[in-house]
Structure formats: structure tokens, C-alpha cells
Design a protein around this motif. Sequence first.
Motif, mmCIF file in Angstrom:
data_model
loop_
_atom_site.group_PDB
_atom_site.id
_atom_site.type_symbol
_atom_site.label_atom_id
_atom_site.label_comp_id
_atom_site.label_asym_id
_atom_site.label_seq_id
_atom_site.Cartn_x
_atom_site.Cartn_y
_atom_site.Cartn_z
ATOM 1 N N THR A 106 0.816 -1.218 0.000
ATOM 2 C CA THR A 106 0.000 0.000 0.000
ATOM 3 C C THR A 106 0.848 1.266 0.000
ATOM 4 O O THR A 106 0.320 2.370 0.098
ATOM 5 N N SER A 107 2.165 1.148 -0.125
ATOM 6 C CA SER A 107 3.052 2.291 0.064
ATOM 7 C C SER A 107 2.936 3.310 -1.067
ATOM 8 O O SER A 107 2.659 2.964 -2.224
ATOM 9 N N ALA A 108 3.156 4.563 -0.714
ATOM 10 C CA ALA A 108 3.203 5.624 -1.726
ATOM 11 C C ALA A 108 4.355 5.399 -2.690
ATOM 12 O O ALA A 108 4.269 5.773 -3.870
ATOM 13 N N ALA A 109 5.430 4.767 -2.201
ATOM 14 C CA ALA A 109 6.571 4.479 -3.075
ATOM 15 C C ALA A 109 6.175 3.554 -4.212
ATOM 16 O O ALA A 109 6.725 3.632 -5.314
ATOM 17 N N ALA A 110 5.223 2.644 -3.968
ATOM 18 C CA ALA A 110 4.748 1.752 -5.037
ATOM 19 C C ALA A 110 3.991 2.543 -6.097
ATOM 20 O O ALA A 110 4.157 2.317 -7.305
ATOM 21 N N ASP A 111 3.128 3.483 -5.664
ATOM 22 C CA ASP A 111 2.422 4.337 -6.625
ATOM 23 C C ASP A 111 3.416 5.108 -7.484
ATOM 24 O O ASP A 111 3.266 5.206 -8.703
ATOM 25 N N ALA A 112 4.435 5.659 -6.831
ATOM 26 C CA ALA A 112 5.437 6.427 -7.567
ATOM 27 C C ALA A 112 6.228 5.523 -8.505
ATOM 28 O O ALA A 112 6.555 5.930 -9.634
ATOM 29 N N GLU A 113 6.548 4.295 -8.068
ATOM 30 C CA GLU A 113 7.357 3.408 -8.896
ATOM 31 C C GLU A 113 6.695 3.109 -10.234
ATOM 32 O O GLU A 113 7.348 3.173 -11.288
ATOM 33 N N VAL A 114 5.403 2.774 -10.212
ATOM 34 C CA VAL A 114 4.779 2.405 -11.484
ATOM 35 C C VAL A 114 4.670 3.620 -12.402
ATOM 36 O O VAL A 114 4.775 3.486 -13.634
ATOM 37 N N ILE A 115 4.467 4.810 -11.834
ATOM 38 C CA ILE A 115 4.417 6.017 -12.669
ATOM 39 C C ILE A 115 5.780 6.285 -13.297
ATOM 40 O O ILE A 115 5.888 6.569 -14.497
ATOM 41 N N LEU A 116 6.822 6.182 -12.487
ATOM 42 C CA LEU A 116 8.179 6.400 -13.001
ATOM 43 C C LEU A 116 8.549 5.344 -14.034
ATOM 44 O O LEU A 116 9.186 5.657 -15.054
ATOM 45 N N LEU A 117 8.149 4.104 -13.812
ATOM 46 C CA LEU A 117 8.421 3.049 -14.786
ATOM 47 C C LEU A 117 7.680 3.306 -16.086
ATOM 48 O O LEU A 117 8.245 3.153 -17.177
ATOM 49 N N GLY A 118 6.400 3.707 -15.999
ATOM 50 C CA GLY A 118 5.647 4.017 -17.206
ATOM 51 C C GLY A 118 6.300 5.113 -18.017
ATOM 52 O O GLY A 118 6.412 5.033 -19.244
ATOM 53 N N ALA A 119 6.759 6.156 -17.330
ATOM 54 C CA ALA A 119 7.429 7.263 -18.020
ATOM 55 C C ALA A 119 8.730 6.797 -18.656
ATOM 56 O O ALA A 119 9.034 7.137 -19.807
#
Length: 368
Positions: A128-141
Motif C-alpha cells: 500500500t506504500s506511496a513508493a509503489a504508486d510512484a514506482e509504477v508512474i516512473l516506470l511508465g514514463a
Amino acid sequence: MPAGLSDGLPPEAGFEAAIVERLMAAFGAWGYERVKPPLIEFEDSLLSGPGEAMAADTFRLMDPISQRMMGLRADITPQVGRIAASRLTNAPRPIRLSYAGQVLRVKGEQMRPERQIGQAGVELIGTTSAAADAEVILLGAEALNAVGVQQLVVDLNVPTLAPAILRDAGIADPKALIAALDRKDMTAVRQSAGSLTPLLEALIHAVGPADTAIEALNALKLDGDAAIQRERLRAVVALIRAARPDLTLTVDPTDHRGFEYHTGVTFSLLAPSVRGDFGRGGRYVNQAGEPATGFTLYLDTLQRALPASAAPNRIFVPHGTPPAEAQRLRGEGWVTIQGLEAAKDDAAEARRLGCTRLWRNGQPVELK
């Protein structure tokens, strides 16, 4: 052909395959392991959890062996969730999975009339971490940058924020207001929101570049779950900014369309002057009740936006050339077109078959 379906011809079919290969390499570099769900499965598993949102878009048929109803997948995300919740239930969490494949939908959309769509994406399951949300966005970019997308814009959304505000205010049936907020329909909001009107109008105006949108959201008096949702958005933006300060971020806190089953921060991947989005994603809960986040990229949008790949160096190898010579050329990166019978004019035959070079006397000869 049926409406919304078409053949993939050269060179477009090869171009799509090359895009998928590069995307999967980018996903793999971040530790996302590829899975391959079946094209069709029983509808009770296909349409459970997040898959319920795709029920109206799913083709159904009867399995002649089991006599049970089956569904032809309209989206791959629910299948990956099923795999994680069943076949990979004992794998350590968080689990990182990637996929690529074709989906089929009952009808197309205004911005995407095709009914068969190529998808590629990732799912990060079990955190549930915010780091996971950020990771998938950064990976998509990063994946989109790797295939050549320029001027990428990440539009962040919180489709659960407005429902949380309305729920905390005791509004029994918030659907009409949520739809009005989604349309940015101030008139409808004023007619239905009562004392909430100033807050909801301010929420509609909290749209734009991430920094100014976050500032506007911070000025709103939010309590309970709504305040938690705002804080999560703020944390995700901060993590992305720290990793990719060059990335263009925008925020639209009332965008809800296409995010019906999501439970937290969501996002769309866009670029100026490109029709449609490159992909969408965000936080949700899978069939087993596990927290997850991920994204799906749309290959049709990528093919429209990216310049066509350069034509390969095709060299015509005349009939009678020793096979070892053609084999050596392929080892050097040439695409060899083998003459299957003697030609009167090898150069003319090479041009007819779309070659740029002719193999003659042990040397590649450029065709004028």
C-alpha cells in the motif's frame, strides 16, 4: 472485416512487435517478470474484482466441454490479479508482474474506435506504500521514453477524493454529483451540492500543473478519508519530483471516467498533439483483496505517435549464391532476400522486391 477489426500488415505489424519488445525490456529492468494469461477463461473469474468494470465490454460464449460460460478478455489487468491471487499466492510480496497481449471489446470508444487493442503493462501487487504508486508512474514514463515518446505528460487523478467528501457530508446518492464534477459542470454542482458548493467548486478549480494544484488542494478544509487521499497524492508527487524533476506532472482531482474500480491515486500518460492517451493506471484491489497498483499502455496510440522505424537493410542474394555467404550477411545484420530462381536482371529483381543492395561478386552493391 467486422467493424473495429483489421489486419496488421507489414511494416506496421513488425513495428508493433518491436515496440512491445522494447517495453518488455524496460519492465524487466525494473524487476517485473512476464506472465501470459489465456485469451479466454471462465467469466466468473474473468469478471470478478476489477474485471467487473469490463463486464459490458466482454464477449461471451459457451464452453462446449464444461458447458460453462466463458469470456474473451477485454482487459489483461484482472487476469494478472487472478494469477497473483491463485497461481502465485505463495510468491513473496510485493510481486512485480508484466504482460503484453491483445484484448477484444464489444464496442470501441470515441477516442479509440478499434475493438481489438494491443496492451502492455505491469502490476505491483501486495503493498500500500506511496513508493509503489510512484514506482509504477516512473516506470511508465521511463518505458515510454525508451521507445521514443517525447514531451510526456503524467496527469495524476484521485477518483476517490470527491466520493470521500460527499460520503463524509452524508450525501446518500452521490452519483449525479460525481458525474457533474467529472464533467466540470458548475451549474449542476450548484444545483445539487447545497452547502458543499464552495468546496466542490474549489475542487474543480484545483486542476493544472502539479505544484499549483497541490497548493490549491492544501487550501481546502478536508477531513477523514478525503484528507488521507490528499496526503497520498502529495506524497506521490514528492517522490516523483525527487526522482524525475524533468517530468511534466499535472493534477485533475475530479477526473473519474475510466477509473471506476480504482481506490487511490491514478494517472494517465499523455503527450501534446497525440490523439488518445498512451496508457492509464493506478491503485486498486485485486480479486483476493490484495492492494495493487499498475498501468496499461495502448500500442495503437504508440504506433500513431512514434515515427516509423527505419526500413531494414534488405540485400538481394541472387540464385546460386553459396548459402554460407547469405548466412554471413545475416550474421552481420543484413536482411537477405534469396533469389529462388535465376533472374534475367538481378538488379531489377532486387528493386522489385524492395531491396536496397545487391550481393554481387562478394560485395554489397548499392542500388541507384
